[in-house]
Design a protein around this motif. Structure first.
Motif, PDB file in Angstrom:
ATOM      1  N   GLU A  22      -7.181   2.947 -13.474  1.00 34.01           N
ATOM      2  CA  GLU A  22      -5.748   3.034 -13.721  1.00 34.01           C
ATOM      3  C   GLU A  22      -5.178   4.369 -13.238  1.00 34.01           C
ATOM      4  OE1 GLU A  22      -3.358   1.029 -17.412  1.00 34.01           O
ATOM      5  OE2 GLU A  22      -5.370   1.755 -17.840  1.00 34.01           O
ATOM      6  N   GLU A  23      -5.986   5.411 -13.479  1.00 31.70           N
ATOM      7  CA  GLU A  23      -5.565   6.765 -13.104  1.00 31.70           C
ATOM      8  C   GLU A  23      -5.323   6.873 -11.600  1.00 31.70           C
ATOM      9  OE1 GLU A  23      -3.922   9.872 -14.069  1.00 31.70           O
ATOM     10  OE2 GLU A  23      -4.801   8.592 -15.657  1.00 31.70           O
ATOM     11  N   ALA A  24      -6.288   6.351 -10.831  1.00 29.65           N
ATOM     12  CA  ALA A  24      -6.182   6.395  -9.362  1.00 29.65           C
ATOM     13  C   ALA A  24      -4.973   5.617  -8.881  1.00 29.65           C
ATOM     14  CB  ALA A  24      -7.465   5.830  -8.736  1.00 29.65           C
ATOM     15  N   VAL A  25      -4.765   4.453  -9.469  1.00 30.76           N
ATOM     16  CA  VAL A  25      -3.615   3.626  -9.086  1.00 30.76           C
ATOM     17  C   VAL A  25      -2.324   4.413  -9.290  1.00 30.76           C
ATOM     18  CG1 VAL A  25      -2.251   1.584  -9.685  1.00 30.76           C
ATOM     19  CG2 VAL A  25      -4.772   1.430  -9.549  1.00 30.76           C
ATOM     20  N   ARG A  26      -2.248   5.020 -10.496  1.00 25.93           N
ATOM     21  CA  ARG A  26      -1.037   5.767 -10.808  1.00 25.93           C
ATOM     22  C   ARG A  26      -0.822   6.914  -9.818  1.00 25.93           C
ATOM     23  NH1 ARG A  26      -0.451   5.055 -16.140  1.00 25.93           N
ATOM     24  NH2 ARG A  26      -2.485   6.044 -16.435  1.00 25.93           N
ATOM     25  N   GLU A  27      -1.893   7.667  -9.597  1.00 27.98           N
ATOM     26  CA  GLU A  27      -1.779   8.841  -8.707  1.00 27.98           C
ATOM     27  C   GLU A  27      -1.372   8.457  -7.294  1.00 27.98           C
ATOM     28  OE1 GLU A  27      -5.299  11.259  -8.763  1.00 27.98           O
ATOM     29  OE2 GLU A  27      -5.033  11.687 -10.909  1.00 27.98           O
ATOM     30  N   ASP A  96       3.210   8.798  11.035  1.00 27.85           N
ATOM     31  CA  ASP A  96       2.306   9.412  10.067  1.00 27.85           C
ATOM     32  C   ASP A  96       0.932   8.757  10.068  1.00 27.85           C
ATOM     33  OD1 ASP A  96       4.330  11.142   9.373  1.00 27.85           O
ATOM     34  OD2 ASP A  96       5.101   9.802   7.798  1.00 27.85           O
ATOM     35  N   ASN A  97       0.725   7.820  11.036  1.00 30.78           N
ATOM     36  CA  ASN A  97      -0.586   7.171  11.147  1.00 30.78           C
ATOM     37  C   ASN A  97      -1.011   6.397   9.912  1.00 30.78           C
ATOM     38  OD1 ASN A  97      -2.002   7.071  13.535  1.00 30.78           O
ATOM     39  ND2 ASN A  97      -2.210   9.333  13.521  1.00 30.78           N
ATOM     40  N   ILE A  98      -0.039   5.731   9.271  1.00 30.80           N
ATOM     41  CA  ILE A  98      -0.366   4.858   8.141  1.00 30.80           C
ATOM     42  C   ILE A  98      -0.312   3.421   8.656  1.00 30.80           C
ATOM     43  CG2 ILE A  98       0.340   4.068   5.843  1.00 30.80           C
ATOM     44  CD1 ILE A  98       1.592   6.891   5.472  1.00 30.80           C
ATOM     45  N   SER A  99      -1.432   2.708   8.532  1.00 28.32           N
ATOM     46  CA  SER A  99      -1.441   1.339   9.066  1.00 28.32           C
ATOM     47  C   SER A  99      -0.684   0.412   8.116  1.00 28.32           C
ATOM     48  CB  SER A  99      -2.872   0.842   9.277  1.00 28.32           C
ATOM     49  OG  SER A  99      -3.463   0.554   8.036  1.00 28.32           O
ATOM     50  N   TYR A 100      -0.149  -0.657   8.678  1.00 30.43           N
ATOM     51  CA  TYR A 100       0.682  -1.564   7.861  1.00 30.43           C
ATOM     52  C   TYR A 100       0.814  -2.901   8.584  1.00 30.43           C
ATOM     53  CZ  TYR A 100       4.246  -0.629  11.328  1.00 30.43           C
ATOM     54  OH  TYR A 100       4.899  -0.536  12.507  1.00 30.43           O
ATOM     55  N   GLU A 101       1.319  -3.897   7.844  1.00 28.59           N
ATOM     56  CA  GLU A 101       1.727  -5.178   8.456  1.00 28.59           C
ATOM     57  C   GLU A 101       3.145  -5.512   8.023  1.00 28.59           C
ATOM     58  OE1 GLU A 101      -1.339  -7.547   6.776  1.00 28.59           O
ATOM     59  OE2 GLU A 101      -2.675  -5.996   7.629  1.00 28.59           O
ATOM     60  N   LEU A 102       3.857  -6.104   8.958  1.00 28.19           N
ATOM     61  CA  LEU A 102       5.194  -6.596   8.628  1.00 28.19           C
ATOM     62  C   LEU A 102       5.033  -8.035   8.158  1.00 28.19           C
ATOM     63  CD1 LEU A 102       8.237  -6.058   8.627  1.00 28.19           C
ATOM     64  CD2 LEU A 102       8.298  -6.877  11.004  1.00 28.19           C
ATOM     65  N   ARG A 103       5.598  -8.354   7.015  1.00 31.11           N
ATOM     66  CA  ARG A 103       5.418  -9.708   6.484  1.00 31.11           C
ATOM     67  C   ARG A 103       6.753 -10.366   6.197  1.00 31.11           C
ATOM     68  NH1 ARG A 103       0.089  -8.992   2.632  1.00 31.11           N
ATOM     69  NH2 ARG A 103      -1.317  -8.811   4.419  1.00 31.11           N
ATOM     70  N   LYS A 115      -4.785   4.996   1.371  1.00 28.56           N
ATOM     71  CA  LYS A 115      -5.846   5.492   0.485  1.00 28.56           C
ATOM     72  C   LYS A 115      -6.560   4.365  -0.263  1.00 28.56           C
ATOM     73  CE  LYS A 115      -4.300  10.220   0.152  1.00 28.56           C
ATOM     74  NZ  LYS A 115      -3.939  11.359  -0.705  1.00 28.56           N
ATOM     75  N   GLY A 116      -6.891   3.341   0.481  1.00 31.38           N
ATOM     76  CA  GLY A 116      -7.680   2.250  -0.109  1.00 31.38           C
ATOM     77  C   GLY A 116      -6.882   1.207  -0.845  1.00 31.38           C
ATOM     78  N   PHE A 117      -5.566   1.402  -0.935  1.00 28.79           N
ATOM     79  CA  PHE A 117      -4.731   0.403  -1.620  1.00 28.79           C
ATOM     80  C   PHE A 117      -3.787  -0.277  -0.644  1.00 28.79           C
ATOM     81  CE2 PHE A 117      -5.985   3.257  -5.043  1.00 28.79           C
ATOM     82  CZ  PHE A 117      -6.305   2.366  -6.051  1.00 28.79           C
ATOM     83  N   ASP A 118      -3.435  -1.550  -0.973  1.00 29.03           N
ATOM     84  CA  ASP A 118      -2.350  -2.230  -0.253  1.00 29.03           C
ATOM     85  C   ASP A 118      -1.080  -2.011  -1.055  1.00 29.03           C
ATOM     86  OD1 ASP A 118      -4.190  -3.128   1.524  1.00 29.03           O
ATOM     87  OD2 ASP A 118      -4.199  -5.210   0.817  1.00 29.03           O
TER      88      ASP A 118
END
Lengths: 427, 427
Positions: A22-27, A96-103, A115-118
């Motif tokens: 939970e902590e990581a998610v929040r941060e 900023d070199n952050i990968s993403y998808e347009l949906r 950082k490991g999250f979608d």
């Protein structure tokens, strides 16, 4: 069963739904929120950035986290500005070199991998409670505020238990594939009844097309039933013109009622962790299509309509359909599965003709004069004939149906399927 | 088809129904009548002796002659005197060495064997037209007088054609086995419409429960329909409280209507001389009982009720009955014949449970928890289960039914029967 069993089961279930990290998610969420907020500001966009949804409320299920970051635009912007905003976001994410998808679902959004999250970045417009939304996403920040003020830790746990329970019995999710309970709806139910067990106790007394849940008391029950005409009516507290349970089908509502009753009578972890058993040797046909494409909800809706039409056609051929369902994998293949009494029909069938005293009876008799039939004979007021069936094998019926409906599919016979098994959440 | 064909068919049919030995019948009848009359007089019985029925009117079919001699008693006698009279007759038949049998149908009578003929000696009471009868036989002399005054040679021929036609299509006879048209009724139809062809033309326009034939005009049609409530109403000219067509079932009436239409459209001798074809290989079961005994009408009535009950039970087991019927030989054996779609049912069946939100649903689910079933599952508002059938072979269903209904019978499987053939009068 004793209540001791209930407590033991709930204790185990609580462990299953315990949020991890939970902590990581929040941060990470807060960090990403600050990043987006500053980039938005730099671009001169007028609006707020807010973390909403189950991740922000601590009501997500451990194995399925959706982090939702909403960009809530000022209503000064025209609706079309959403596309401009998406372009702006894509530009700085690229930079900023952050990968993403347009949906694109009902509404376009971006899923960033950070950082490991979608993290879903969803643009919407600011509306006040009760105000008509401009896009499908506009209500979410209001939902979040409404729930956040009404959920303590105990209730968050109840929401997670309820979600897991509903997922176990196959009614979790408002998408067309499931036609069940949305995450927001599960949270409203906990707000209304207070706890997981209280939701089940209440649901055990629900009646389809007769149950209204109206937390804010906007309507008399009969008014709400008349207005919404759904198996289940849950008036959205932030928009009294919306039924938050509109997606819930009669099947899903009935399944939940039954499961609630059965769980209270005989508590078991199997509702949270269904135990699949092997398929029984019931005659089974799977019709395999290429995935139709388009938005998932539209595709599943079309698949369900095709399945119903196929089941009807197979019954018109004389086969008895014991159960049917749809399945497959989005983007790859779609399946219609039919459980049948048999793959083959008897050679002879009774064909009911018109009333014997009608003019049509003459034509009926003439038609069968030269044929190898029993009769034509009169029984009571009607003419009948016992004739050979034209189609006795289900493959032939399906080939004809494919021609009639203009469909193409492969046929798999005798496949194993969950549809041919015991209900996995009932032990 | 041309009318030439019709004439050719009728010409051949006329030959089939030509009475043979009319002279001998008349001579022997009159001789026997004089004999009985003198013996009755000697015994001091007050009454007349009269030849009545088809033999006396020249309307019998060549291969089936019934000579009826009625002893019409004065109404001074009590009803019980009939038995005394039968004793008196038996005594003098014994003395004169004339062999005979005492018979009981609805009404007791004697069949004497005299010079190669069977002559029925029937006691009855004298009544006037419209007067209530004392015994079931009292109306026959009135019927005879009514018809005799209205039939010429041409009409006698029409009666014989109509009887043969009705026999060919299986609707001739008021007995329970047939539930069809009595001899008297065929003659009334010819009196009403004038000729064999006119009867068919009229019948082609009949409608069950809507057709009234009231030669003497006793009623308005709606009155007669309301009073008699039968598929066909033919008011008896000698007793307006009697429907002379009360025995005609819906099946028999509808069969006659259809046959009349088809014959007029495509005349054929097959209606008078049906051409039986071999039975088709439709799954067939015959249940063979010892003959139940009692009066034939009662026995056939009971047999039909048993047949209907058996057909229902077999359908309750899940089998589809294509056609059923009764048969056998009076005094020897009775048969119920069932044509089925199949001798065996699929292993699995869909079992429909109660509404999913009802309390009964819980009990339903509990019942199947430990069983090898598909489900229980919810579809729409109901619970279902796919379960193994307990009974899949028709023999097992029949064995169970025999126990349930307290019946004993032998089962014959795969027998040939007319029920599994083409309709023999349709070519």
């Amino acid at each position: 069963m004793t209540s001791g069993d209930l407590n033991a089961v709930l204790e185990e279930a609580r462990r299953l739904v315990e949020p991890k990290g939970e902590e990581a998610v929040r941060e990470v969420s807060e960090e990403f929120k600050r990043y987006i907020a500053s980039r938005i500001e730099e671009a001169g966009v007028r609006g707020e950035v807010a973390l909403v949804g189950s991740a922000a409320r601590g009501t997500w299920l451990p194995d399925k986290i959706d982090i939702d970051l909403f960009i809530i635009l000022s209503r000064d912007y025209p609706k079309e500005f959403i596309n401009n905003l998406l372009s702006i976001i894509r530009k700085f994410l690229d930079k900023d070199n952050i990968s993403y998808e347009l949906r694109y679902a009902e509404h376009p959004y971006i899923t960033a991998h950070y950082k490991g999250f979608d993290i879903d970045i969803v643009p919407c417009f600011k509306i006040a409670p009760g105000e008509a939304p401009i896009t499908a996403a506009d209500r979410s920040p209001l939902h979040h505020q409404y729930l956040l003020a009404r959920l303590d830790d105990e209730r968050r746990l109840s929401v997670r238990l309820l979600k897991r329970f509903m997922r176990g019995i196959g009614v979790y999710g408002a998408e067309v594939r499931v036609e069940g309970f949305s995450g927001y709806l599960t949270e409203l139910l906990v707000v209304r009844y207070g706890s997981f067990l209280d939701v089940l106790k209440a649901a055990a007394r629900w009646r389809p097309y007769k149950t209204v849940i109206d937390i804010e008391g906007y309507y008399k029950p009969q008014e709400a039933l008349k207005k919404f005409k759904s198996p289940l009516v849950v008036v959205d507290p932030v928009d009294k013109n919306r039924n938050a349970a509109a997606a819930v089908s009669l099947t899903s509502m009935s399944t939940f009622i039954l499961a609630a009753k059965m769980f209270l009578r005989r508590p078991s972890l199997s509702y949270f962790e269904p135990r699949r058993t092997p398929a029984l040797a019931v005659p089974t046909i799977a019709l395999v299509f290429p995935w139709p494409g388009g938005a998932p909800d539209a595709a599943w809706g079309r698949l369900k309509r095709i399945a119903r039409a196929l089941a009807n056609k197979v019954e018109e051929c004389g086969f008895k359909v014991l159960r049917w369902g749809v399945g497959g994998e989005e983007g790859r293949e779609a399946r219609v599965v039919l459980l049948l009494e048999s793959y083959e029909l008897p050679q002879w069938e009774l064909h009911v003709g018109p009333p014997a005293a009608s003019d049509a009876a003459e034509a009926f008799v003439e038609k069968y004069l030269g044929e190898e039939v029993v009769g034509p004979f009169v029984e009571g007021g009607r003419v009948y004939v016992v004739r050979r069936r034209k189609i006795t094998r289900v493959e032939d019926c399906l080939a004809k149906t494919a021609r009639d409906l203009g469909l193409r599919f492969d046929i798999a016979i005798g496949v194993g399927t969950d549809l041919a098994s015991k209900t996995p959440w009932l032990t």
